[in-house]
Design a protein around this motif. Structure first.
Motif, PDB file in Angstrom:
ATOM      1  N   CYS A 231       5.390  -6.771  -5.964  1.00  0.00           N
ATOM      2  CA  CYS A 231       6.047  -5.496  -6.180  1.00  0.00           C
ATOM      3  C   CYS A 231       7.261  -5.707  -7.064  1.00  0.00           C
ATOM      4  O   CYS A 231       8.091  -6.554  -6.777  1.00  0.00           O
ATOM      5  CB  CYS A 231       6.449  -4.905  -4.838  1.00  0.00           C
ATOM      6  SG  CYS A 231       6.595  -3.131  -4.890  1.00  0.00           S
TER       7      CYS A 231
ATOM      8  N   PHE B 281      18.276  -0.345  -1.938  1.00  0.00           N
ATOM      9  CA  PHE B 281      17.098   0.481  -2.186  1.00  0.00           C
ATOM     10  C   PHE B 281      15.904  -0.387  -2.536  1.00  0.00           C
ATOM     11  O   PHE B 281      16.023  -1.403  -3.223  1.00  0.00           O
ATOM     12  CB  PHE B 281      17.364   1.470  -3.330  1.00  0.00           C
ATOM     13  CG  PHE B 281      16.142   2.246  -3.722  1.00  0.00           C
ATOM     14  CD1 PHE B 281      15.739   3.336  -2.984  1.00  0.00           C
ATOM     15  CD2 PHE B 281      15.374   1.865  -4.813  1.00  0.00           C
ATOM     16  CE1 PHE B 281      14.590   4.055  -3.325  1.00  0.00           C
ATOM     17  CE2 PHE B 281      14.231   2.572  -5.162  1.00  0.00           C
ATOM     18  CZ  PHE B 281      13.843   3.667  -4.411  1.00  0.00           C
ATOM     19  N   TRP B 282      14.739   0.031  -2.079  1.00  0.00           N
ATOM     20  CA  TRP B 282      13.479  -0.631  -2.420  1.00  0.00           C
ATOM     21  C   TRP B 282      12.479   0.457  -2.785  1.00  0.00           C
ATOM     22  O   TRP B 282      12.403   1.498  -2.126  1.00  0.00           O
ATOM     23  CB  TRP B 282      12.969  -1.445  -1.225  1.00  0.00           C
ATOM     24  CG  TRP B 282      11.635  -2.048  -1.471  1.00  0.00           C
ATOM     25  CD1 TRP B 282      11.379  -3.251  -2.051  1.00  0.00           C
ATOM     26  CD2 TRP B 282      10.362  -1.483  -1.160  1.00  0.00           C
ATOM     27  NE1 TRP B 282      10.024  -3.467  -2.127  1.00  0.00           N
ATOM     28  CE2 TRP B 282       9.384  -2.383  -1.588  1.00  0.00           C
ATOM     29  CE3 TRP B 282       9.952  -0.282  -0.577  1.00  0.00           C
ATOM     30  CZ2 TRP B 282       8.023  -2.134  -1.435  1.00  0.00           C
ATOM     31  CZ3 TRP B 282       8.595  -0.046  -0.429  1.00  0.00           C
ATOM     32  CH2 TRP B 282       7.645  -0.971  -0.864  1.00  0.00           C
ATOM     33  N   GLY B 283      11.715   0.246  -3.840  1.00  0.00           N
ATOM     34  CA  GLY B 283      10.685   1.189  -4.238  1.00  0.00           C
ATOM     35  C   GLY B 283       9.497   0.481  -4.835  1.00  0.00           C
ATOM     36  O   GLY B 283       9.609  -0.638  -5.350  1.00  0.00           O
ATOM     37  N   CYS B 284       8.348   1.135  -4.760  1.00  0.00           N
ATOM     38  CA  CYS B 284       7.105   0.539  -5.230  1.00  0.00           C
ATOM     39  C   CYS B 284       6.160   1.668  -5.660  1.00  0.00           C
ATOM     40  O   CYS B 284       6.012   2.655  -4.947  1.00  0.00           O
ATOM     41  CB  CYS B 284       6.501  -0.247  -4.071  1.00  0.00           C
ATOM     42  SG  CYS B 284       5.105  -1.266  -4.490  1.00  0.00           S
TER      43      CYS B 284
ATOM     44  N   GLN C  87       9.478   6.480   3.025  1.00  0.00           N
ATOM     45  CA  GLN C  87       8.718   7.606   2.503  1.00  0.00           C
ATOM     46  C   GLN C  87       7.548   7.152   1.643  1.00  0.00           C
ATOM     47  O   GLN C  87       7.637   6.162   0.928  1.00  0.00           O
ATOM     48  CB  GLN C  87       9.619   8.519   1.671  1.00  0.00           C
ATOM     49  CG  GLN C  87       8.874   9.727   1.106  1.00  0.00           C
ATOM     50  CD  GLN C  87       9.804  10.822   0.679  1.00  0.00           C
ATOM     51  OE1 GLN C  87      10.453  11.434   1.506  1.00  0.00           O
ATOM     52  NE2 GLN C  87       9.851  11.091  -0.609  1.00  0.00           N
TER      53      GLN C  87
ATOM     54  N   ASN D 255       2.662  10.956  -6.765  1.00  0.00           N
ATOM     55  CA  ASN D 255       3.265  11.145  -8.078  1.00  0.00           C
ATOM     56  C   ASN D 255       2.199  11.740  -8.983  1.00  0.00           C
ATOM     57  O   ASN D 255       1.140  11.155  -9.154  1.00  0.00           O
ATOM     58  CB  ASN D 255       3.752   9.804  -8.642  1.00  0.00           C
ATOM     59  CG  ASN D 255       4.414   9.971  -9.993  1.00  0.00           C
ATOM     60  OD1 ASN D 255       5.285  10.803 -10.156  1.00  0.00           O
ATOM     61  ND2 ASN D 255       3.989   9.182 -10.941  1.00  0.00           N
TER      62      ASN D 255
ATOM     63  N   HIS E 169       3.897  14.398   0.570  1.00  0.00           N
ATOM     64  CA  HIS E 169       4.836  13.333   0.937  1.00  0.00           C
ATOM     65  C   HIS E 169       4.840  13.196   2.448  1.00  0.00           C
ATOM     66  O   HIS E 169       4.446  14.097   3.186  1.00  0.00           O
ATOM     67  CB  HIS E 169       6.242  13.608   0.414  1.00  0.00           C
ATOM     68  CG  HIS E 169       6.863  14.848   0.964  1.00  0.00           C
ATOM     69  ND1 HIS E 169       7.593  14.861   2.121  1.00  0.00           N
ATOM     70  CD2 HIS E 169       6.831  16.126   0.521  1.00  0.00           C
ATOM     71  CE1 HIS E 169       8.001  16.098   2.365  1.00  0.00           C
ATOM     72  NE2 HIS E 169       7.550  16.876   1.408  1.00  0.00           N
TER      73      HIS E 169
ATOM     74  N   HIS F  44       4.073   6.689  -4.542  1.00  0.00           N
ATOM     75  CA  HIS F  44       5.352   5.992  -4.572  1.00  0.00           C
ATOM     76  C   HIS F  44       5.805   5.743  -3.139  1.00  0.00           C
ATOM     77  O   HIS F  44       5.815   6.664  -2.316  1.00  0.00           O
ATOM     78  CB  HIS F  44       6.399   6.816  -5.306  1.00  0.00           C
ATOM     79  CG  HIS F  44       6.177   6.864  -6.778  1.00  0.00           C
ATOM     80  ND1 HIS F  44       7.080   7.426  -7.644  1.00  0.00           N
ATOM     81  CD2 HIS F  44       5.145   6.408  -7.551  1.00  0.00           C
ATOM     82  CE1 HIS F  44       6.618   7.314  -8.884  1.00  0.00           C
ATOM     83  NE2 HIS F  44       5.451   6.708  -8.845  1.00  0.00           N
TER      84      HIS F  44
ATOM     85  N   SER G 158       9.024   4.283  -0.848  1.00  0.00           N
ATOM     86  CA  SER G 158      10.454   4.011  -0.972  1.00  0.00           C
ATOM     87  C   SER G 158      11.053   3.716   0.393  1.00  0.00           C
ATOM     88  O   SER G 158      10.534   4.117   1.432  1.00  0.00           O
ATOM     89  CB  SER G 158      11.188   5.166  -1.649  1.00  0.00           C
ATOM     90  OG  SER G 158      11.072   6.344  -0.885  1.00  0.00           O
TER      91      SER G 158
ATOM     92  N   TYR H 259      14.286   0.739   2.011  1.00  0.00           N
ATOM     93  CA  TYR H 259      15.351  -0.193   1.688  1.00  0.00           C
ATOM     94  C   TYR H 259      15.159  -1.524   2.389  1.00  0.00           C
ATOM     95  O   TYR H 259      14.501  -1.618   3.411  1.00  0.00           O
ATOM     96  CB  TYR H 259      16.729   0.394   2.016  1.00  0.00           C
ATOM     97  CG  TYR H 259      16.887   0.903   3.429  1.00  0.00           C
ATOM     98  CD1 TYR H 259      17.353   0.068   4.438  1.00  0.00           C
ATOM     99  CD2 TYR H 259      16.585   2.216   3.761  1.00  0.00           C
ATOM    100  CE1 TYR H 259      17.508   0.526   5.736  1.00  0.00           C
ATOM    101  CE2 TYR H 259      16.736   2.685   5.047  1.00  0.00           C
ATOM    102  CZ  TYR H 259      17.207   1.836   6.041  1.00  0.00           C
ATOM    103  OH  TYR H 259      17.352   2.298   7.318  1.00  0.00           O
TER     104      TYR H 259
END
Length: 123
Positions: A5, A18-21, A43, A47, A77, A99, A101, A103
């Motif tokens: 990721c 923050f972490w997102g993928c 969450q 997208n 979502h 997406h 998200s 942390y």
């Protein structure tokens, strides 16, 4: 195919980060969680949704679990409260990009008992 990721290098900090993928349709992404960290997944969100259901799965310690089913114009979502202390592989089984998200936080965050004391003082 599994790929790491992106964006995790900047998330390695002593405080929450923050972490997102972004998971493309049919894609798997592995997330390595360091020994002193916890990934808090907050969450899952479609997208540019397309028709059809999107099942979001995680594989942890050899077992797979579906934790979200997202669909255009119905459930686009999903709020989550999932914690991962070990390597996890996320999979998008659907037609839309998903997406994720949340942390990264240190394992010892909030374990010092101060939050409970502050709440009691405020009552």
């Amino acid at each position: 195919e599994t790929s790491p990721c992106p964006g995790l290098a900047g998330a390695r900090a002593k405080a929450m980060a923050f972490w997102g993928c972004a998971l493309k349709p049919g894609q798997k992404q592995k997330v390595d969680v360091l020994l002193d960290e916890v990934l808090h997944l907050s969450q899952a969100c479609l997208n540019e949704p397309k028709a059809g259901k999107n099942y979001v799965q995680v594989q942890v310690k050899g077992a797979s679990y579906t934790f979200a089913c997202l669909e255009k114009d119905k459930i686009e979502h999903n709020a989550l409260d999932l914690f991962f202390e070990t390597e996890a592989t996320f999979t998008n089984k659907g037609t839309s990009e998903v997406h994720l998200s949340g942390y990264m936080e240190p394992k010892d965050a909030g374990d010092d008992g101060e939050e409970g004391e502050e709440e009691e003082e405020g009552e």
